[in-house]
Design a protein around this motif. Structure first.
Motif, PDB file in Angstrom:
ATOM      1  N   ASP A  32       0.822  -1.202   0.000  1.00 36.61           N
ATOM      2  CA  ASP A  32       0.000   0.000   0.000  1.00 36.61           C
ATOM      3  C   ASP A  32       0.863   1.262   0.000  1.00 36.61           C
ATOM      4  OD1 ASP A  32      -2.028  -1.788   0.212  1.00 36.61           O
ATOM      5  OD2 ASP A  32      -2.674  -1.203   2.219  1.00 36.61           O
ATOM      6  N   ARG A  33       0.444   2.241  -0.798  1.00 30.65           N
ATOM      7  CA  ARG A  33       1.063   3.571  -0.846  1.00 30.65           C
ATOM      8  C   ARG A  33       2.565   3.498  -1.147  1.00 30.65           C
ATOM      9  NH1 ARG A  33      -1.821   7.673   1.369  1.00 30.65           N
ATOM     10  NH2 ARG A  33      -0.010   8.666   2.315  1.00 30.65           N
ATOM     11  N   TYR A  34       2.951   2.532  -1.942  1.00 27.65           N
ATOM     12  CA  TYR A  34       4.373   2.369  -2.256  1.00 27.65           C
ATOM     13  C   TYR A  34       4.889   3.507  -3.134  1.00 27.65           C
ATOM     14  CZ  TYR A  34       8.768   0.335  -3.749  1.00 27.65           C
ATOM     15  OH  TYR A  34      10.102   0.138  -3.999  1.00 27.65           O
ATOM     16  N   PHE A  35       4.086   3.897  -4.136  1.00 26.34           N
ATOM     17  CA  PHE A  35       4.492   4.969  -5.036  1.00 26.34           C
ATOM     18  C   PHE A  35       4.020   6.316  -4.502  1.00 26.34           C
ATOM     19  CE2 PHE A  35       4.280   1.263  -7.858  1.00 26.34           C
ATOM     20  CZ  PHE A  35       5.567   1.304  -8.390  1.00 26.34           C
ATOM     21  N   ASP A  36       4.864   7.311  -4.634  1.00 26.89           N
ATOM     22  CA  ASP A  36       4.456   8.661  -4.250  1.00 26.89           C
ATOM     23  C   ASP A  36       3.458   9.231  -5.247  1.00 26.89           C
ATOM     24  OD1 ASP A  36       6.315   9.307  -1.878  1.00 26.89           O
ATOM     25  OD2 ASP A  36       7.683   8.524  -3.409  1.00 26.89           O
ATOM     26  N   LEU A  37       3.644   8.897  -6.538  1.00 26.71           N
ATOM     27  CA  LEU A  37       2.731   9.397  -7.568  1.00 26.71           C
ATOM     28  C   LEU A  37       2.543   8.355  -8.656  1.00 26.71           C
ATOM     29  CD1 LEU A  37       1.115  11.750  -8.932  1.00 26.71           C
ATOM     30  CD2 LEU A  37       3.268  12.355 -10.088  1.00 26.71           C
ATOM     31  N   ILE A  38       1.297   8.106  -8.994  1.00 24.19           N
ATOM     32  CA  ILE A  38       0.973   7.358 -10.205  1.00 24.19           C
ATOM     33  C   ILE A  38       0.367   8.342 -11.193  1.00 24.19           C
ATOM     34  CG2 ILE A  38      -0.757   5.811 -11.198  1.00 24.19           C
ATOM     35  CD1 ILE A  38       0.015   3.713  -9.263  1.00 24.19           C
TER      36      ILE A  38
ATOM     37  N   LYS B 291       8.282  15.890  -5.969  1.00 27.34           N
ATOM     38  CA  LYS B 291       9.324  16.281  -5.044  1.00 27.34           C
ATOM     39  C   LYS B 291      10.532  15.347  -5.156  1.00 27.34           C
ATOM     40  CE  LYS B 291       5.971  18.118  -1.734  1.00 27.34           C
ATOM     41  NZ  LYS B 291       5.438  18.032  -0.347  1.00 27.34           N
ATOM     42  N   PRO B 292      11.726  15.828  -4.756  1.00 26.99           N
ATOM     43  CA  PRO B 292      12.910  14.970  -4.758  1.00 26.99           C
ATOM     44  C   PRO B 292      12.661  13.716  -3.922  1.00 26.99           C
ATOM     45  CG  PRO B 292      13.539  17.241  -4.378  1.00 26.99           C
ATOM     46  CD  PRO B 292      12.034  17.208  -4.301  1.00 26.99           C
ATOM     47  N   GLN B 293      13.206  12.611  -4.356  1.00 21.93           N
ATOM     48  CA  GLN B 293      13.104  11.310  -3.691  1.00 21.93           C
ATOM     49  C   GLN B 293      11.777  10.596  -3.952  1.00 21.93           C
ATOM     50  OE1 GLN B 293      15.986  10.431  -2.408  1.00 21.93           O
ATOM     51  NE2 GLN B 293      16.752  12.517  -2.705  1.00 21.93           N
ATOM     52  N   TRP B 294      10.861  11.211  -4.692  1.00 17.91           N
ATOM     53  CA  TRP B 294       9.589  10.541  -4.973  1.00 17.91           C
ATOM     54  C   TRP B 294       9.784   9.382  -5.937  1.00 17.91           C
ATOM     55  CZ3 TRP B 294       4.532  13.813  -5.731  1.00 17.91           C
ATOM     56  CH2 TRP B 294       4.170  14.368  -4.488  1.00 17.91           C
ATOM     57  N   LYS B 295       8.975   8.346  -5.764  1.00 22.95           N
ATOM     58  CA  LYS B 295       8.905   7.224  -6.702  1.00 22.95           C
ATOM     59  C   LYS B 295       7.637   7.400  -7.537  1.00 22.95           C
ATOM     60  CE  LYS B 295       9.192   3.989  -3.497  1.00 22.95           C
ATOM     61  NZ  LYS B 295       9.654   4.678  -2.269  1.00 22.95           N
ATOM     62  N   VAL B 296       7.808   7.382  -8.859  1.00 18.02           N
ATOM     63  CA  VAL B 296       6.715   7.656  -9.788  1.00 18.02           C
ATOM     64  C   VAL B 296       6.467   6.438 -10.675  1.00 18.02           C
ATOM     65  CG1 VAL B 296       5.939   9.108 -11.708  1.00 18.02           C
ATOM     66  CG2 VAL B 296       7.195  10.132  -9.788  1.00 18.02           C
TER      67      VAL B 296
ATOM     68  N   GLY C 153       7.520   1.933 -15.295  1.00 22.30           N
ATOM     69  CA  GLY C 153       6.378   1.983 -16.195  1.00 22.30           C
ATOM     70  C   GLY C 153       5.973   0.593 -16.649  1.00 22.30           C
ATOM     71  N   PHE C 154       4.705   0.460 -17.017  1.00 25.45           N
ATOM     72  CA  PHE C 154       4.179  -0.806 -17.519  1.00 25.45           C
ATOM     73  C   PHE C 154       3.427  -0.551 -18.819  1.00 25.45           C
ATOM     74  CE2 PHE C 154       4.292  -1.140 -12.886  1.00 25.45           C
ATOM     75  CZ  PHE C 154       5.063  -2.284 -12.725  1.00 25.45           C
ATOM     76  N   GLU C 155       3.665  -1.407 -19.798  1.00 24.38           N
ATOM     77  CA  GLU C 155       2.941  -1.332 -21.067  1.00 24.38           C
ATOM     78  C   GLU C 155       2.587  -2.752 -21.486  1.00 24.38           C
ATOM     79  OE1 GLU C 155       0.913  -0.771 -24.241  1.00 24.38           O
ATOM     80  OE2 GLU C 155       1.526   0.937 -22.995  1.00 24.38           O
ATOM     81  N   LEU C 156       1.294  -3.008 -21.668  1.00 24.69           N
ATOM     82  CA  LEU C 156       0.813  -4.351 -21.967  1.00 24.69           C
ATOM     83  C   LEU C 156       1.115  -4.785 -23.388  1.00 24.69           C
ATOM     84  CD1 LEU C 156      -0.847  -6.846 -21.141  1.00 24.69           C
ATOM     85  CD2 LEU C 156      -2.913  -5.572 -21.771  1.00 24.69           C
TER      86      LEU C 156
END
Length: 237
Positions: A35-41, A189-194, A217-220
């Protein structure tokens, strides 16, 4: 999980941030993250049905008799409310383009409006993204109409004079790198995982590399995954 462990192990390599993509179903892949692993999707999912049935995007023949062929994936489908719940689970913040098309999903009240400066074009004047980064409305103006593309992130209402500098189109719903530059510059922000779960043309990946953002990133679709990889290598290396 395997993916999240790899991220933690190799997020920094030689002082550089990680920028990796996977040819995979994004919803299946996201289930491996806590849960909440990524800072931004930041997502640009398919909005509507049709191309996968008729076998092409847009008009069969344009007014000048030219139709740009884009392969249509048999895997192509519209995300469900359950898919979005999975996205919300793994993200602290999100930006979802085409949110106005998903009436079965409750999005936060914040909006990003991308004004395409289309002029008299028959295409949509703008695209709308929902976000929980803020509660207000922000507008980004950048020309995007065939060969008419904006000059830069900060000068997007005027057409690029040298058309050789235009971005090459490799995807039917490609968004300009400048749009992601604006988003990353203003809201990441710096250090964010996107994460971009619907990678498409890879524009978000290119911008993330420029800003040295931790990115996955993911692409099917295998065809478009290979196309964005070629584009990325040409743009970044």
């Amino acid at each position: 999980t395997i993916l999240s462990k790899l991220w933690r192990m190799y997020g920094w390599c030689g002082g550089r941030r990680m920028n990796v993509v996977h040819n995979a179903n994004c919803i299946d892949a996201l289930r491996e993250y806590p849960d909440r692993y990524f800072d931004l999707i930041i997502a640009d999912p398919p909005y509507f049905s049709g191309p996968e049935k008729r076998g092409y995007y847009g008009s069969k023949v344009s007014k000048i008799g030219v139709h740009r062929e884009y392969p249509v994936s048999s895997e192509w489908r519209i995300p469900t409310a359950a898919d979005f719940r999975e996205i919300f689970r793994v993200a602290k913040y999100y930006i979802i383009f085409g949110a106005n098309y998903f009436s079965d999903t409750q999005f936060a009240t914040g909006r990003i409006i991308w004004d395409k400066v289309n002029g008299k074009s028959s295409f949509s004047d703008a695209e709308i993204a929902a976000t929980n980064l803020f509660k207000s409305v922000r507008i980004f103006r950048f020309m995007w109409n065939g060969m008419m593309q904006g000059r830069s992130c900060d000068d997007g209402t005027k057409a690029q004079g040298n058309k050789k500098l235009n971005e090459k189109r490799i995807h039917p719903t490609q968004k300009p790198v400048a749009l992601y530059r604006w988003i990353f510059r203003n809201y990441v922000k710096p250090q964010w995982k996107v994460c971009d779960p619907f990678l498409g043309s890879g524009s978000s990946r290119i911008a993330a590399s420029e800003f040295e953002i931790d990115f996955v990133g993911f692409e099917l679709d295998a065809y478009y995954f290979a196309a964005q990889e070629r584009r990325y290598q040409q743009e970044v290396n």
